[in-house]
Structure formats: C-alpha cells, structure tokens
Motif scaffolding. Structure first.
Motif, PDB file in Angstrom:
ATOM      1  N   SER A 170       0.827  -1.199   0.000  1.00  0.00           N
ATOM      2  CA  SER A 170       0.000   0.000   0.000  1.00  0.00           C
ATOM      3  C   SER A 170       0.868   1.260   0.000  1.00  0.00           C
ATOM      4  N   VAL A 171       0.384   2.306  -0.664  1.00  0.00           N
ATOM      5  CA  VAL A 171       1.042   3.614  -0.663  1.00  0.00           C
ATOM      6  C   VAL A 171       0.023   4.626  -0.139  1.00  0.00           C
ATOM      7  N   ASP A 213      -5.368   2.750  -3.196  1.00  0.00           N
ATOM      8  CA  ASP A 213      -4.372   3.831  -3.159  1.00  0.00           C
ATOM      9  C   ASP A 213      -3.296   3.682  -4.224  1.00  0.00           C
ATOM     10  N   PHE A 214      -3.230   2.519  -4.890  1.00  0.00           N
ATOM     11  CA  PHE A 214      -2.293   2.413  -6.019  1.00  0.00           C
ATOM     12  C   PHE A 214      -2.642   3.440  -7.092  1.00  0.00           C
ATOM     13  N   LEU A 239     -13.202  -7.906  -5.180  1.00  0.00           N
ATOM     14  CA  LEU A 239     -13.273  -6.598  -5.818  1.00  0.00           C
ATOM     15  C   LEU A 239     -14.055  -5.607  -4.966  1.00  0.00           C
ATOM     16  N   GLY A 240     -13.443  -4.427  -4.749  1.00  0.00           N
ATOM     17  CA  GLY A 240     -14.146  -3.345  -4.087  1.00  0.00           C
ATOM     18  C   GLY A 240     -14.397  -3.519  -2.607  1.00  0.00           C
ATOM     19  N   LYS A 252      -8.106  -1.334   4.486  1.00  0.00           N
ATOM     20  CA  LYS A 252      -7.715  -0.623   3.273  1.00  0.00           C
ATOM     21  C   LYS A 252      -8.580  -1.125   2.123  1.00  0.00           C
ATOM     22  N   SER A 253      -9.153  -0.218   1.372  1.00  0.00           N
ATOM     23  CA  SER A 253     -10.056  -0.611   0.291  1.00  0.00           C
ATOM     24  C   SER A 253      -9.272  -1.183  -0.887  1.00  0.00           C
ATOM     25  N   LEU A 254      -9.902  -2.153  -1.550  1.00  0.00           N
ATOM     26  CA  LEU A 254      -9.321  -2.796  -2.725  1.00  0.00           C
ATOM     27  C   LEU A 254      -9.977  -2.252  -3.985  1.00  0.00           C
TER      28      LEU A 254
END
Length: 258
Positions: free
Chosen positions: A29-30, A93-94, A118-119, A131-133
């Motif tokens: 993650s970033v 966040d990518f 997904l999501g 953290k959301s995907l």
C-alpha cells in the motif's frame, strides 16, 4: 467480453532455472500515515517515501519495470539497469498515490490483484488498518495506464493449506476472471503471504502462468518462485543499497549450492 476480443501479452520468456533471479522489489500500500501503530504489518509506505525510493533507483541508473517486462528484457540480453517493481493486493491507493509517481519517474510495475475481492477490503489482516481494494473499473484503469496486472489468487488464501480443487480455483479461476476484466490473460502470479511448496509451484506452472513471485522461496527459487525484497517506510538509499547487495550475495550462494 468474448474470447474473440481477448488479447494475450507477448509470451514471457524466462531465464534458465539456474540463472540468477532478478532484483524484484515488493510493495503493498502507498498511503499517508504518521504513527507506526497505524501499520502493524509494515505494508504501507507514504507517497513521499516511494518517491524518494524511485528517485534513488533512477540516480543509480536503475529503472523500475513490471516483472513481465523485466523477464522478457533479461531473456533478450537487455536486462541491465532494470529492477522489478511489484505491488501486492491491489489497494485503491495504487491509483491515487503510486501510479502518478511511477509515471513521473518513467517506471512500470506489476499489480497483483484479487478478483474474488473486488471493491472490498483486506479482511485477511485482522489487526488492520482496513484498506479498500480496487474495483473492476479500477483494475481496468491501472491496466489501461500501462501497468501489468497479475493474479494474487481469488481470496488471499494460504495455498499450501488448500485442497486441490480450491487450489485450482485460486489459480485458474482468478486467471480467467482477470482475462474477463482486462481482455488480457495474466502471465504473473503472486503467492499470498509468500507461502508456497512444491505442490503449489507445480500447480501454478501447470495453470499456465509464465512466472510467479514469492518472498524467500529457498530451494524452490526459479521462474515460478521468484524471490523479492520487501521495501518499507524506513528504507532510504543506504538501506536499499544494503538490500540490493544482500540479494546479490544470496544469488551467488544459490548458484554455488546448485
């Protein structure tokens, strides 16, 4: 999406099994954070840290590329100066933080995603943070931006603990879903948690992947168990150089052992 419109990437021609493994960096993650307690698994780097790390690579004449691009270049004798960049899990966040920096420093990367989640979020990390995907649309946006999309399985399971039918679904099922999402059959796979054994590696190869990424695969190291170097928030230029040297020493020792 019909099979008639599906496209396949150029075949990844991997080096011989006894060739030294390339240097491949592992991110997740970033995102912004200030307290290490907010990142108990050490999977987050800030945009500022990622930019400094990319700048360090470029200052040493190195350029980050996707693993598929890296392996093709090495097979053609053009791998000098290239480093693999990977981002696991497919966090939202990518798109917002990593992709603009990769573009600024003329880098590409491989994003390993979970088409079965997904999501949603990283439920497999019980300590958080949540953290959301990426959604299907987000994955397509990443692919359209020139980044390689690889599979991380369907649900982020330890594949060494799965039954054979579940293993096949994680490998083949996720690959088919990503082809439906992007129109391209993914060449790369990444083992969740870095866990693998001979059965899982053989199944990954048989599922049609051109390569697979691990963390520290030991004697299983090869095109379908590529070692990677974890990059953390604390890794400035000096630490990255040490990690690069450790990778080189490890590959020398691996060659001697064989």
């Amino acid at each position: 999406m019909s099979a008639d419109t599906d496209t396949a990437p150029a075949a990844v021609v991997v080096p011989a099994r006894r060739a030294a493994s390339p240097w491949v960096l592992m991110y997740h993650s970033v995102a912004e954070f200030t307290d290490p307690a907010e990142d108990p698994y050490g999977i987050t780097v800030t945009p500022l840290a990622l930019e400094a790390q990319l700048r360090w690579l470029r200052s040493r004449g190195l350029r980050g590329v996707s693993v598929g691009e890296l392996l093709r270049a090495r097979a053609a004798g053009r791998g000098a100066g290239l480093v693999g960049l990977t981002f696991d899990d497919g966090y939202t966040d990518f798109l917002t933080h990593a992709l603009p920096l990769l573009s600024r420093y003329d880098c590409t990367s491989t994003l390993f995603v979970l088409p079965g989640r997904l999501g949603v979020d990283n439920v497999w990390d019980p300590l958080g943070p949540r953290k959301s995907l990426l959604t299907a649309e987000g994955i397509r946006e990443v692919a359209d931006a020139g980044q390689e999309i690889g599979s991380h399985g369907l649900l982020h399971q330890d594949l060494t603990a799965t039954a054979d039918d579940v293993l096949q679904q994680e490998l083949r099922g996720s690959r088919d879903l990503l082809r439906e999402l992007t129109g391209t059959l993914p060449e790369g796979f990444c083992y969740p948690y870095g866990h693998l054994d001979a059965r899982v590696v053989d199944a990954t190869r048989a599922a049609g992947y051109g390569y697979a990424c691990a963390i520290d695969p030991g004697r299983l190291a090869g095109p379908h168990a590529l070692p990677r170097t974890h990059v953390s928030q604390a890794d400035g230029g000096a630490r990255l150089r040490i990690k690069q040297l450790r990778h080189q020493v490890r590959e020398l020792r691996r060659g001697v052992q064989r």
